[in-house]
Structure formats: structure tokens, C-alpha cells
Design a protein around this motif. Structure first.
Motif, PDB file in Angstrom:
ATOM      1  N   GLY A   1      30.039  29.982  -2.277  1.00  0.00           N
ATOM      2  CA  GLY A   1      30.217  29.259  -3.472  1.00  0.00           C
ATOM      3  C   GLY A   1      31.602  28.684  -3.426  1.00  0.00           C
ATOM      4  O   GLY A   1      32.393  28.399  -2.439  1.00  0.00           O
ATOM      5  N   ARG A   2      32.356  28.067  -4.825  1.00  0.00           N
ATOM      6  CA  ARG A   2      33.370  27.595  -4.875  1.00  0.00           C
ATOM      7  C   ARG A   2      34.617  28.292  -4.244  1.00  0.00           C
ATOM      8  O   ARG A   2      34.596  29.820  -4.386  1.00  0.00           O
ATOM      9  N   ASN A   3      35.748  27.824  -3.664  1.00  0.00           N
ATOM     10  CA  ASN A   3      36.703  28.520  -2.995  1.00  0.00           C
ATOM     11  C   ASN A   3      36.542  29.104  -2.001  1.00  0.00           C
ATOM     12  O   ASN A   3      37.107  30.336  -1.534  1.00  0.00           O
ATOM     13  N   GLN A   4      35.419  28.972  -1.269  1.00  0.00           N
ATOM     14  CA  GLN A   4      34.986  29.588  -0.030  1.00  0.00           C
ATOM     15  C   GLN A   4      34.875  28.647   1.134  1.00  0.00           C
ATOM     16  O   GLN A   4      34.618  27.735   0.809  1.00  0.00           O
ATOM     17  N   TYR A   5      34.749  29.449   2.210  1.00  0.00           N
ATOM     18  CA  TYR A   5      34.570  28.474   3.450  1.00  0.00           C
ATOM     19  C   TYR A   5      34.360  29.365   4.753  1.00  0.00           C
ATOM     20  O   TYR A   5      34.178  30.506   4.479  1.00  0.00           O
ATOM     21  N   ALA A   6      33.788  28.509   5.653  1.00  0.00           N
ATOM     22  CA  ALA A   6      33.160  29.086   6.939  1.00  0.00           C
ATOM     23  C   ALA A   6      33.773  28.924   8.019  1.00  0.00           C
ATOM     24  O   ALA A   6      34.136  27.482   8.103  1.00  0.00           O
ATOM     25  N   VAL A   7      34.224  29.668   8.854  1.00  0.00           N
ATOM     26  CA  VAL A   7      34.764  29.109  10.199  1.00  0.00           C
ATOM     27  C   VAL A   7      33.863  29.492  11.288  1.00  0.00           C
ATOM     28  O   VAL A   7      33.261  30.580  11.562  1.00  0.00           O
ATOM     29  N   GLY A   8      33.661  28.393  12.125  1.00  0.00           N
ATOM     30  CA  GLY A   8      32.844  28.504  13.317  1.00  0.00           C
ATOM     31  C   GLY A   8      33.471  29.203  14.506  1.00  0.00           C
ATOM     32  O   GLY A   8      34.501  29.269  14.592  1.00  0.00           O
ATOM     33  N   VAL A   9      32.621  29.158  15.465  1.00  0.00           N
ATOM     34  CA  VAL A   9      33.168  29.894  16.669  1.00  0.00           C
ATOM     35  C   VAL A   9      34.037  28.773  17.519  1.00  0.00           C
ATOM     36  O   VAL A   9      33.480  27.610  17.469  1.00  0.00           O
ATOM     37  N   PRO A  10      35.251  28.926  18.000  1.00  0.00           N
ATOM     38  CA  PRO A  10      35.791  28.039  18.762  1.00  0.00           C
ATOM     39  C   PRO A  10      34.955  27.326  19.969  1.00  0.00           C
ATOM     40  O   PRO A  10      34.200  27.862  20.428  1.00  0.00           O
ATOM     41  N   LEU A  11      35.293  26.243  20.056  1.00  0.00           N
ATOM     42  CA  LEU A  11      34.400  25.217  21.104  1.00  0.00           C
ATOM     43  C   LEU A  11      35.266  24.347  21.766  1.00  0.00           C
ATOM     44  O   LEU A  11      36.638  24.083  21.312  1.00  0.00           O
ATOM     45  N   ILE A  12      34.888  23.638  22.654  1.00  0.00           N
ATOM     46  CA  ILE A  12      35.346  22.667  23.742  1.00  0.00           C
ATOM     47  C   ILE A  12      34.837  21.232  23.251  1.00  0.00           C
ATOM     48  O   ILE A  12      33.521  21.027  23.422  1.00  0.00           O
ATOM     49  N   ALA A  13      35.668  20.192  22.649  1.00  0.00           N
ATOM     50  CA  ALA A  13      35.132  19.067  22.188  1.00  0.00           C
ATOM     51  C   ALA A  13      34.412  18.239  23.782  1.00  0.00           C
ATOM     52  O   ALA A  13      35.303  18.357  24.699  1.00  0.00           O
ATOM     53  N   ARG A  14      33.384  17.767  23.434  1.00  0.00           N
ATOM     54  CA  ARG A  14      33.017  16.999  24.863  1.00  0.00           C
ATOM     55  C   ARG A  14      33.849  15.880  25.258  1.00  0.00           C
ATOM     56  O   ARG A  14      33.933  15.614  26.221  1.00  0.00           O
ATOM     57  N   GLY A  15      34.218  15.244  24.203  1.00  0.00           N
ATOM     58  CA  GLY A  15      34.897  13.848  24.633  1.00  0.00           C
ATOM     59  C   GLY A  15      36.140  13.988  25.089  1.00  0.00           C
ATOM     60  O   GLY A  15      36.574  13.579  26.080  1.00  0.00           O
ATOM     61  N   SER A  16      36.791  14.772  24.236  1.00  0.00           N
ATOM     62  CA  SER A  16      38.180  14.874  24.645  1.00  0.00           C
ATOM     63  C   SER A  16      38.779  16.206  25.255  1.00  0.00           C
ATOM     64  O   SER A  16      39.703  16.233  26.092  1.00  0.00           O
ATOM     65  N   GLY A  17      37.805  17.253  25.499  1.00  0.00           N
ATOM     66  CA  GLY A  17      37.942  18.466  26.211  1.00  0.00           C
ATOM     67  C   GLY A  17      38.895  19.407  25.458  1.00  0.00           C
ATOM     68  O   GLY A  17      39.660  20.268  25.741  1.00  0.00           O
ATOM     69  N   ARG A  18      39.297  19.057  24.164  1.00  0.00           N
ATOM     70  CA  ARG A  18      40.397  19.972  23.394  1.00  0.00           C
ATOM     71  C   ARG A  18      39.359  21.054  22.869  1.00  0.00           C
ATOM     72  O   ARG A  18      38.471  21.138  22.491  1.00  0.00           O
ATOM     73  N   ARG A  19      40.234  22.252  22.630  1.00  0.00           N
ATOM     74  CA  ARG A  19      39.836  23.453  21.843  1.00  0.00           C
ATOM     75  C   ARG A  19      39.749  23.215  20.474  1.00  0.00           C
ATOM     76  O   ARG A  19      40.745  22.773  19.836  1.00  0.00           O
ATOM     77  N   LEU A  20      38.637  23.362  19.858  1.00  0.00           N
ATOM     78  CA  LEU A  20      38.538  23.257  18.531  1.00  0.00           C
ATOM     79  C   LEU A  20      38.087  24.279  17.674  1.00  0.00           C
ATOM     80  O   LEU A  20      37.172  25.141  18.410  1.00  0.00           O
TER      81      LEU A  20
END
Length: 658
Positions: A151-170
Motif C-alpha cells: 500500500g501507500r508509503n510502503q516499498y519492497a527491497v530486492g535481493v542485491p545483484l550485479i548489473a549485466r552491462g556495468s558489472g556494478r552491485r545494485l
């Protein structure tokens, strides 16, 4: 009765004492090692606790920083989402026209995120700040599916991953776009990159040797501060802190080796200083023990030394009491008084107090005595004259008068006899010599033509010797007047040039007889304040000496020069010079001849001594420069210099003459 001094055998006690010292040192070493061990152990535990506390504090500080920063980003993001949720999403180009600029502004304003993606309810990308994601289907992502249910004022956090193009941790974060009636119209997705966590880490000033790791519950790493490599055997000290808003865990760690580096340095320095101090203490103890042994041995010798001291004291007292001169020692307050036998006999007293009291009445005040010997002549009786040499000494921080008394009655009688003798010379010898010299001169002038050759030579010889005796008598009388303080000066301003002209006029005849010229070569316009007769006597003595040693046909040059308000007269000859061996005694009375036979000229040996006295008593100085044959000089000759100050007020010169 003979006493034999027996000393106890000290070898056994000394050996026992040596064993006790060895045992004591061993015990001290053991205590020292145990004490150092306990101190190091305590410091080790303290260092570990401090490191753990520091890590926990750093983790908490970093957690608070991340939480605060993300709270600001979440508020800004919901501010934009509330505006997007008013109208439903349509085609992509319509979304770009309506919301594109607003979402770009939001992306620019929120420093915590580096990208922004709008996904419609079907899972397709409707708008993205990254063009490569446009049109892609992301409906299978866990964070998308979780966000649709929020609902409103809520958010979901995903599992950290490595971007395919840049190789950065996101770390993905998804916010639901909810309409006013509660219907989900899509999902806004962004991510927290490694740069975000790194910038926050820099703001917290966490030490660089700490390793910071942020990871999810399943172990996926969202950020780590560096790629610090550690040995497998290196123990790690760490502290962790949860990030409840992001579902992540912060772990801050340091290697035990890095933590213990300071401990090792402190321990090394402490051990070095403690060892040095301990070794110094042991060394001092050993030295003190050795000194105590020496003291024990020395105590045995002290008794014999005391016996020798007493004997030496007796010998000193005997010598002091029977020395040939009288000795009197006393302090100003009279607490210390000592005299010897001769001093009491000279002063005519029987004890120390009376002798010192009488002497104090004859001497200057105690405060006026000097630290050097000063001779004072005193009369103890009408017939006895005593010379008292007085010197002030400092003994045990107290001033002491040390007096040496010598009976000089016989010497005084000899001096009186000498004075009578010289007076007799003045009356009984000088007057006849003057008459004899005058008569011989008259005889030579008037009747020399009637004399035969041998008779003329005898008359001239008699005249020369009469003149020589008369000069000698006059010189002796002059020195007596100087010594007795009866020498008087009548100083007045004297022109330098006039004095030189008069000197040339007076002494030219003497030089002519010796075939030597007397020339004045340089003069000055100033005046000197001297006795003119004594000045001419000075010139006559110097010029006559110069004439005696000048070669025939030569010339004696006199002159004067002014330098620094002073006039320096000089008399220069071209004679053989003064030998090195005779220069130091040139101004002594009755000095021995300084030249070899055949060079030495006749004289009384008093001329230069009198000249020096005449110069110095008028405030001047005299010296000479010479080049002689024994000095291997190319040109020989001697120059005498006499220096006087320029004319000054008569009072000053008269005081100087006195």
C-alpha cells in the motif's frame, strides 16, 4: 707495652653477603618477568575490548547514516509517486510528455538513487531513465510482484545483484503507484548502488583499515568497502548492525593483526624502557654492594688513617709554631685567632688574643684588605720595624686575614745607611767632580797647544772619565729621587716642533764630535703637556745612544707623528740593531752589555732605565723596534718611540704626574 691490631676475618661474611645478593637479584628478575607478563596481558585484553567497542560504534554510526539518508530519499520518492497516482498510465509517449520531466527532476534531486524505471501493472517498462530497459518485461521480478501487493508509503527491497552491462552491485527498491481509491497503477523501481554506500561511508570517517560489508539475509553482498585480503589464519574482530528499513545487515571488521599493531609497538617500547630501568637498577645495586664492601674494608683502614692524621696535625703544629716568620690568622668577628711563637715574640705578647688585638690596631680595616698579598710596614716599638704581608682568604665560607710578619729592622737600617751614603755622594763627590770636570775642560781649552802629544791624550782621557763619573752620579741621584717619591715635574704645554728643534740644537754638537748628523725629518703642529726639561733629557738619552751606535758619516733621524689624538716621537739610527738576547732587559738598571765586545759602547747602564721612568711618570709610553744582524735582517737599525697625549688641561696632567 705493645698493642697488636688484629682485624677479623671478613672473607666469610663477604661470601655470605655475595650469595644473598645473587639470590636477591634472581628473585627480582622473576618478579620483573611476572609483572611484565601481567601488564602485557592486561593491555592485550584492554586493546581487544577497545577494538570491539570501536567496531560496534562504527557499525551503529554507519547504520544511522544509511537509515537517515534512505528516509529522506523515500520521502522524496513518495512525493513524486503521489503526483503520478492521480491519473492512469497510458501510452509511453503520453507518459513521457506528462511525467518525463518530473521523474527526471526527481532522479536528479534524490542523490541516493542512480536510476528510475516505471513499470505498468502488466510488468512492462513504460518509462525508464535507462533507454536499454524501455519495453522490456520485468513482471517476473520478485520485487515487482512484492510491490504490487503493498500500500501507500510502503516499498519492497530486492535481493542485491550485479548489473549485466556495468558489472556494478545494485540493490533494487520498488515503490507501488497506488491511486486514491487504492488500486495499483504500476511500480516505480530504482536501486541503491555501491557509490551510494561508499559516499555515506566517507561521511562517517570510519578508519580505512576497517572492512565494511552490507549483505542481505541470504548472504548476497550489496556493498563492501574494499577488497581487503586476509590470511586464512588471521583472526577477525567484527561487529554487526541490522538495517531494518532495507532488510540488510552491516558488518564492520578488522583483522586482529591490525588491532594489535599498536599493542606490539607499546609492548616493545615498554619492554625496552623497563629492561633498561631494571638493568640500571640491578647495576646500581651491584655498584652499591661493591661500594659497601669497599666501605667495610675502608672502615678498617680509617683507624690507622686517624692515627696518621693526628701525627700530621702534631707535625704541622710544630712547624707552624717554630717557623722563622711570624704568622697571625684571624677573622673579623674574632672567633678564630691563631698565632705562632715568632709572631708573639715580634708583637711582644704572650697569647693569641692579645697578639691579634695589637696587630689589628696597626693594620687597615678588615674590609679594606685585598685578596692579594699587600705589604704594610708597622712599628711595634721605637726601635723595631716589622713588614706585615696581609692577604684575605676565604675559608669555609668565611673571610680570614692571613698575616706574615718579618722583622725588617736591619733592612731599614741598611736603607737608611744607603740614603746617607747617596747624600754623602751628592755633597762629597758631586761637587769635587764638577770642579774637576770644569778644571780639566778649562785646561784643555786654554793650554792644549802647550801640551805634548802624550800629555794631551792624558788630559782628554781624564776629562772624559770625569764627565762619565759626573753623569753616573747624576743618574744615581735621579733614580734615588724617583724611588723616594722626591721626583717633581713642572709640566706645561710644549710645542712639538719647538721641542724637536731644541733637541737637534742641543745634541748636534755631540753628534758632530762622533761624525754623526742629527736631523729632524718630520714634525706636527700640536702640543704635549710635559716637563720641557725632562722631555729634553729623554731626547738626549735616546739621541746619545743612537749616535754611539751609528756609523761614521751616518745620521740620527728624529721626528713626530700624530695618530688618534696622540703624539709619537721617534729616534731612528742605522746602527747594528739590538740583539735578540738583550731586548727583554734593555730597560733594566745596570743591565749587562747587550752587544759583543767591539760593538758595545760605553755608558752607566742607567740611561734607558731613567728614560723609561721619565716617560711613564708623565703619562707616556716607550718602546722600540729593531733589526739586528743576528735576526738575519737585510738592513739593521733601531727606532725608539715615545708616545704622549695631545695637550690636555694642566690639572689632569699634574694628577697623572703625581
Amino acid at each position: 707495652m705493645t698493642h697488636i691490631l688484629q682485624t677479623p676475618d671478613t672473607d666469610v661474611p663477604l661470601a655470605e653477603g655475595g650469595r644473598r645478593v645473587v639470590v636477591s637479584i634472581f628473585v627480582l628478575i622473576v618478579v620483573f618477568i611476572l609483572g611484565i607478563t601481567q601488564l602485557v596481558r592486561f593491555d592485550y585484553n584492554r586493546t581487544v575490548r577497545e577494538a570491539e567497542d570501536q567496531l560496534a560504534f562504527s557499525a551503529e554510526l554507519y547504520e544511522q547514516t544509511v537509515e537517515a539518508s534512505f528516509a529522506i530519499a523515500n520521502m522524496q520518492m513518495w512525493n513524486m509517486i503521489d503526483r503520478l497516482a492521480i491519473t492512469p498510465f497510458e501510452k509511453n509517449d503520453v507518459i513521457e510528455n506528462r511525467y518525463g520531466s518530473r521523474m527526471r527532476d526527481t532522479l536528479r534531486d534524490i542523490e541516493q538513487v542512480d536510476s528510475l524505471v516505471l513499470i505498468n501493472p502488466e510488468g512492462n517498462v513504460a518509462w525508464s531513465s535507462i533507454e536499454a530497459l524501455m519495453g522490456q518485461h520485468l513482471g517476473d521480478r520478485a520485487y515487482f510482484q512484492a510491490a504490487l501487493k503493498l500500500g501507500r508509503n510502503q516499498y519492497a527491497v530486492g535481493v542485491p545483484l550485479i548489473a549485466r552491462g556495468s558489472g556494478r552491485r545494485l540493490t533494487p527498491i520498488a515503490w507501488p503507484v497506488v491511486s486514491p481509491n487504492g488500486r495499483a497503477r504500476g511500480v516505480i523501481v530504482s536501486s541503491l548502488g555501491e557509490d551510494y554506500f561508499s559516499d555515506l561511508l566517507n561521511l562517517t570517517d570510519i578508519p580505512t583499515d576497517m572492512h565494511v560489508r552490507i549483505q542481505a539475509a541470504d548472504g548476497e553482498v550489496a556493498f563492501q568497502s574494499n577488497d581487503m585480503t586476509r590470511d586464512a589464519e588471521d583472526v577477525i574482530i567484527s561487529a554487526s548492525r541490522n538495517l531494518p528499513t532495507l532488510g540488510l545487515v552491516i558488518e564492520v571488521s578488522r583483522s586482529r593483526t591490525a588491532v594489535m599493531t599498536g599493542l606490539y609497538q607499546r609492548t616493545a617500547i615498554f619492554l625496552l624502557i623497563a629492561t633498561i630501568l631494571f638493568a640500571t637498577t640491578i647495576g646500581m645495586a651491584l655498584r652499591l654492594n661493591a661500594k659497601s664492601i669497599q666501605l667495610a674494608k675502608g672502615l678498617h683502614r680509617s683507624k690507622q688513617d686517624n692515627v696518621r692524621i693526628v701525627a700530621a696535625q702534631r707535625e704541622f703544629n710544630t712547624i707552624f709554631e717554630n717557623v722563622g716568620d711570624g704568622i697571625i690568622i684571624f677573622t673579623q668577628d674574632g672567633k678564630f685567632r691563631r698565632t705562632n711563637k715568632m709572631a708573639r715574640e715580634i708583637m711582644g705578647q704572650v697569647d693569641n688574643a692579645a697578639t691579634v688585638t695589637l696587630l689589628q690596631t696597626l693594620l687597615p680595616e678588615f674590609s679594606e684588605m685585598n685578596t692579594d698579598f699587600a705589604a704594610v710596614r708597622i712599628k711595634t716599638t721605637d726601635d723595631q720595624v716589622v713588614q706585615c704581608r696581609v692577604m684575605k682568604l676565604t675559608l669555609y665560607d668565611q673571610e680570614v686575614a692571613y698575616c706574615v710578619l718579618t722583622d725588617v729592622t736591619a733592612e731599614e737600617r741598611l736603607l737608611t745607611a744607603r740614603d746617607h751614603f747617596i747624600t754623602s755622594i751628592n755633597h762629597e763627590l758631586r761637587t769635587p767632580l764638577t770642579s774637576l770636570a770644569g778644571s780639566l775642560e778649562l785646561l784643555e781649552d786654554r793650554f792644549s797647544a802647550d801640551f805634548s802629544g802624550p800629555a794631551e791624550r792624558l788630559v782628554k782621557m781624564a776629562a772624559r772619565n770625569a764627565d762619565r763619573l759626573l753623569v753616573l752620579v747624576n743618574d744615581i741621584l735621579t733614580l734615588q729621587a724617583i724611588d723616594q717619591g722626591q721626583f717633581h715635574l713642572r709640566a706645561k704645554p710644549v710645542s712639538v716642533s719647538a721641542a724637536l728643534e731644541e733637541a737637534v740644537s742641543i745634541n748636534s754638537g755631540y753628534g758632530l764630535a762622533a761624525k754623526v748628523g742629527v736631523v729632524s725629518e718630520h714634525s706636527e703642529p700640536g702640543q704635549v703637556f710635559v716637563d720641557p726639561d725632562r722631555l729634553q733629557q729623554i731626547f738626549s738619552n735616546l739621541i746619545s745612544n743612537a749616535v754611539k751606535y751609528s756609523p761614521k758619516g751616518g745620521a740620527v733621524k728624529i721626528g713626530a707623528r700624530e695618530t688618534d689624538q696622540e703624539i709619537t716621537f721617534y729616534v731612528r739610527d742605522a746602527g747594528p740593531g739590538i740583539p735578540i738576547s738583550g731586548r727583554a732587559r734593555l730597560f733594566d738598571r745596570f743591565t749587562a752589555p747587550v752587544h759583543n765586545k767591539g760593538v758595545q759602547a760605553g755608558g752607566t747602564g742607567l740611561g734607558l732605565a731613567i728614560t723609561k721612568q721619565l716617560v711613564e711618570r708623565q703619562g707616556g709610553s716607550i718602546w722600540f723596534e729593531t733589526q739586528s744582524t743576528d735576526g738575519e735582517a737585510a738592513e739593521t737599525g733601531t727606532t725608539f718611540f715615545v708616545k704622549f697625549k695631545l695637550h690636555t688641561p694642566p690639572e689632569t696632567m699634574l694628577e697623572t704626574a703625581k
